[in-house]
Design an enzyme around this catalytic site. Sequence first.
Site, PDB file in Angstrom:
ATOM      1  N   THR A  13       0.809  -1.222   0.000  1.00 21.65           N
ATOM      2  CA  THR A  13       0.000   0.000   0.000  1.00 21.65           C
ATOM      3  C   THR A  13       0.838   1.266   0.000  1.00 21.65           C
ATOM      4  O   THR A  13       0.486   2.247  -0.650  1.00 21.65           O
ATOM      5  CB  THR A  13      -0.934  -0.002   1.230  1.00 21.65           C
ATOM      6  OG1 THR A  13      -1.842  -1.097   1.130  1.00 21.65           O
ATOM      7  CG2 THR A  13      -1.719   1.294   1.328  1.00 21.65           C
ATOM      8  N   SER A  59       0.786  -7.611  -1.111  1.00 17.96           N
ATOM      9  CA  SER A  59       1.357  -8.698  -0.304  1.00 17.96           C
ATOM     10  C   SER A  59       0.446  -9.924  -0.246  1.00 17.96           C
ATOM     11  O   SER A  59       0.893 -11.008   0.148  1.00 17.96           O
ATOM     12  CB  SER A  59       1.695  -8.225   1.110  1.00 17.96           C
ATOM     13  OG  SER A  59       0.533  -8.016   1.879  1.00 17.96           O
TER      14      SER A  59
END
Length: 349
Positions: A13, A59
């Site tokens: 992010t 991820s």
Amino acid sequence: MKKRIYICNTGGTIGMQAGAGGYQTCQGFLESQMRDIPEITHPSMPDYELNEYDPLLDSANMRPANWLGIARDISSRYSEFDGFVVIHGTDTMAYTASALAFLIQGLGKPVVLTGSQIPLCEIRNDARENLITSMLIAANSRVPEVTICFGGYLLRGCRSRKVTASGFDAFQSPNLSPLGTIGTEINIRTERVLSASGKSFGLMFERDRCPQVAAFRLFPGMDHEILDNLFRPPLKGIVIEAFGVGNAPSEDPKFLQVIRSATDRGVVVVVCSQCTQGVVDLKGYASGQALEKAGAISGMDMTAEAALAKLYCLLNCELERKELESMMQADLAGELTMPGEVRASAQSG
């Protein structure tokens, strides 16, 4: 002499930008954002080299092969830098931090994982503080272990887990107090930090043999056939998240037979707790003893994330079954509390 750090940008992010389909990774975007942060060029900040991985990953797409890739990257540049920062998405950061703690042997420099809940490009974000603090810790702290720096805490990587999807204090280490707190000062609790092992630096293994591992959370009324299907070859090891201190349905003989059949075939079964805190004790209740009699072993107070990563790494070492199980219950990187040790308080300490 000014300190130098190496930054592995794996994605996540922190370096994303908004797109038609929501936030997404973008090559080169984090680097350009960092160049616009005046604090990063301050004289007190270290020099850095940024290696942006291609492709950058959310991820959720991280795999064990990526763990080894990050470890190899750090290993190849180890002698050139004073410390290392790994930029990573939050969803599986605890798995990667745990894996790196086992993979990198003889670590004598900081390896700090960080990321954010809001991208750096947004006006209001947690990314800037996490990034700057991680860079300072990597450059200036005597913390020769793999850590997570996030939301005002420095945590041991192989003791950590993500506990909130939206709060800035996204991570905790439930069975070990933080190694440091970040406020007006960066306060490192040196008495909690691992000492350098004295081992020669290197990786636990070089070739990824891709052993099949799994994790399974028990639930009331579970049909044994679900687990039976999961246990089929080529499974080599599994982490079972049991109830409480390691309890399971002891009055279900078919369930216990599935466990026994698997362990007889050589599958390593590690029992962790669904509880956030505490230690698995398979001798405490009859329902726990039933698992032990079926060939399962206690994961003690390891997080499920650490247990899975550790199991994967040890299976790659191709150890004899008894040695592997012994090492699963040995403290290799500060991931568990050995019997007789004084237990640290929870993160609130």
